[in-house]
Design a protein around this motif. Sequence first.
Motif, PDB file in Angstrom:
ATOM      1  N   GLY A 149     -14.139 -40.221  -3.484  1.00 21.67           N
ATOM      2  CA  GLY A 149     -13.917 -39.520  -2.214  1.00 21.67           C
ATOM      3  C   GLY A 149     -15.197 -38.913  -1.667  1.00 21.67           C
ATOM      4  O   GLY A 149     -15.494 -39.038  -0.471  1.00 21.67           O
ATOM      5  N   ASP A 150     -15.959 -38.262  -2.535  1.00 17.29           N
ATOM      6  CA  ASP A 150     -17.242 -37.670  -2.112  1.00 17.29           C
ATOM      7  C   ASP A 150     -18.209 -38.753  -1.644  1.00 17.29           C
ATOM      8  O   ASP A 150     -18.914 -38.580  -0.648  1.00 17.29           O
ATOM      9  CB  ASP A 150     -17.885 -36.887  -3.257  1.00 17.29           C
ATOM     10  N   LYS A 158     -17.130 -40.135   1.758  1.00 16.39           N
ATOM     11  CA  LYS A 158     -17.470 -39.170   2.814  1.00 16.39           C
ATOM     12  C   LYS A 158     -18.955 -39.245   3.144  1.00 16.39           C
ATOM     13  O   LYS A 158     -19.341 -39.274   4.316  1.00 16.39           O
ATOM     14  CB  LYS A 158     -17.089 -37.750   2.402  1.00 16.39           C
ATOM     15  N   TYR A 159     -19.796 -39.278   2.117  1.00 14.46           N
ATOM     16  CA  TYR A 159     -21.241 -39.372   2.331  1.00 14.46           C
ATOM     17  C   TYR A 159     -21.582 -40.641   3.107  1.00 14.46           C
ATOM     18  O   TYR A 159     -22.352 -40.611   4.071  1.00 14.46           O
ATOM     19  CB  TYR A 159     -21.978 -39.357   0.985  1.00 14.46           C
ATOM     20  N   ARG A 213     -19.627 -42.562   5.014  1.00 16.38           N
ATOM     21  CA  ARG A 213     -19.100 -42.548   6.391  1.00 16.38           C
ATOM     22  C   ARG A 213     -19.900 -41.609   7.289  1.00 16.38           C
ATOM     23  O   ARG A 213     -20.099 -41.894   8.463  1.00 16.38           O
ATOM     24  CB  ARG A 213     -17.626 -42.143   6.387  1.00 16.38           C
ATOM     25  N   ASP A 214     -20.340 -40.482   6.732  1.00 20.42           N
ATOM     26  CA  ASP A 214     -21.125 -39.524   7.515  1.00 20.42           C
ATOM     27  C   ASP A 214     -22.515 -40.053   7.836  1.00 20.42           C
ATOM     28  O   ASP A 214     -23.047 -39.796   8.913  1.00 20.42           O
ATOM     29  CB  ASP A 214     -21.261 -38.187   6.775  1.00 20.42           C
ATOM     30  N   THR A 231     -21.208 -49.505   3.291  1.00 20.67           N
ATOM     31  CA  THR A 231     -20.119 -48.530   3.324  1.00 20.67           C
ATOM     32  C   THR A 231     -18.792 -49.264   3.181  1.00 20.67           C
ATOM     33  O   THR A 231     -17.936 -48.867   2.386  1.00 20.67           O
ATOM     34  CB  THR A 231     -20.156 -47.714   4.631  1.00 20.67           C
TER      35      THR A 231
END
Length: 85
Positions: free
Chosen positions: A32-33, A36-37, A39-40, A48
């Motif tokens: 999950g982390d 998020k990284y 996608r950000d 990705t």
Amino acid sequence: MQLKRLIDEGESIEKESYGGDIFKEKSNSWMGDSIKYLRDNYPQSILTNDFISESEKADKNFHNMVAILKGLKDVEAELGLLDEK
């Protein structure tokens, strides 16, 4: 969140790769982390998408996911972006 930390955590999970609730919780949190990284910071990157696809498989390959993050680390180092995030 730094990419290096995600890589270190992923390598630790890769070495542990055994079942159990604690392992599943730890690996799900890391994935999950990482997502998020990615996608950000790399929303349009094929890497990705590759990471997300790998994380959705029933038989996850943590080595492949860590390799994707390591590839991005090399790119960030070349661009002078490493450790700025």
